[in-house]
Design an enzyme around this catalytic site. Structure first.
Site, mmCIF file in Angstrom:
data_model
loop_
_atom_site.group_PDB
_atom_site.id
_atom_site.type_symbol
_atom_site.label_atom_id
_atom_site.label_comp_id
_atom_site.label_asym_id
_atom_site.label_seq_id
_atom_site.Cartn_x
_atom_site.Cartn_y
_atom_site.Cartn_z
ATOM 1 N N ASP A 55 1.536 3.794 -5.827
ATOM 2 C CA ASP A 55 1.880 4.761 -4.793
ATOM 3 C C ASP A 55 2.055 6.125 -5.499
ATOM 4 O O ASP A 55 2.237 6.166 -6.722
ATOM 5 C CB ASP A 55 3.195 4.328 -4.127
ATOM 6 N N ASP A 83 3.736 9.610 -3.896
ATOM 7 C CA ASP A 83 4.972 10.364 -3.628
ATOM 8 C C ASP A 83 6.202 9.478 -3.796
ATOM 9 O O ASP A 83 6.336 8.439 -3.149
ATOM 10 C CB ASP A 83 4.928 10.935 -2.204
#
Ligand code: XBP
Ligand code: MG
Length: 257
Positions: free
Chosen positions: A8, A10
């Site tokens: 991932d 952010d």
């Protein structure tokens, strides 16, 4: 056997939300002469909505000064979102938002250990590049065998679409990869695709309940604070969560221990 790690962006690769996206949203409001501002606490509430444009539209539902006409509202959200991304790129271009502790070392572990890597994010490819180029160089994308962003997967996490696309692209089974996420929605997206997931808690999700993760901890940069605990008898001097540790966790997918 672990074949790939899916990252991932952010909150996981870097703490981009509070001092990156949030600040840039406020700069966009100001640039459009709008009186709205998102403070640190309000932005944390709004992060329950994944996707920056969706977040803007959600907030406008309770904003009496927002346009009433749905088409006008959509147009304003699109304009603000584009502006926000320009401001965001300026913020991260200088490398002002560092990679989180342990991230760079684990990227290097994977490159050395023959474990492929992917990016699975609800933000845009432009934002990913703006964030990573200052840290990994202009050739940052070559580190990743697959990059799935909001363009390829418009259904945002917790929808599993982005993970399913990454698996299809890599031609790997869910159990042969591992996701690293920071948020309950991200972990839920991985789980819904059948992908085992580690959660490295970020600023905004420091104490949110997380369901279904293989392990949950504060940082890849330290071994303390992880559940399940990392045993003291570690046969290594390593003080961070390295690829060897991750392989051990991942092996539990097959043994059920
Ligand atoms: C996190 C998000 C994104 C960012 C803002 O993505 O939900 O919406 O907050 O980016 P992830 P955009 O954790 O999956 O990387 O404005 O481009 O949506
Ligand atoms: Mg995240």
């Amino acid at each position: 056997m672990l074949r790939a790690i899916l990252w991932d962006v952010d909150g996981t690769l870097a703490e981009t939300e509070r001092d990156g996206h949030r600040v840039a949203f406020n700069q966009a409001f100001e640039a459009q002469s709008l009186p709205w501002r998102w403070d640190v606490v309000r932005y944390g509430e709004l992060l329950k909505v994944t996707g920056g444009r969706e977040r803007l539209l959600h907030d406008m539902q309770d904003e009496p000064r927002a346009p009433r006409d749905p088409a006008e509202r959509e147009a304003l959200a699109a304009r603000l979102h584009a502006l926000k991304n320009d401001f965001y790129a300026r913020i991260v271009a200088s490398g002002a938002i560092p990679l989180r502790p342990g991230v760079r070392a684990l990227l290097d572990d994977c490159a050395r250990g023959g474990v492929r890597m992917g990016i699975v994010t609800t933000t845009s490819r432009v934002n990913v590049g703006a964030l990573l180029a200052p840290h990994l160089g202009a050739d940052w994308a070559s580190a990743f065998a697959v990059i799935v962003t909001a363009q390829e997967a418009p259904r945002k996490k917790p929808d599993p679409q982005a993970y399913e696309l990454a698996l299809g692209n890599l031609q790997l089974t869910p159990a042969s990869v591992l996701a690293i996420e920071d948020s309950p929605a991200g972990a839920a997206a991985a789980c819904a695709a059948g992908v085992p997931v580690l959660v490295t808690r970020s600023y905004y999700f420091a104490s949110e309940p997380v369901v279904g993760a293989l392990a949950v901890g504060l940082s890849l940069g330290e071994r303390a604070g992880w559940l399940p605990e990392i045993g003291a008898g570690a046969e290594t001097e390593c003080t961070r969560v390295d690829l060897a540790r991750i392989r051990e966790w991942h092996a539990r997918v097959y043994t059920g221990n």
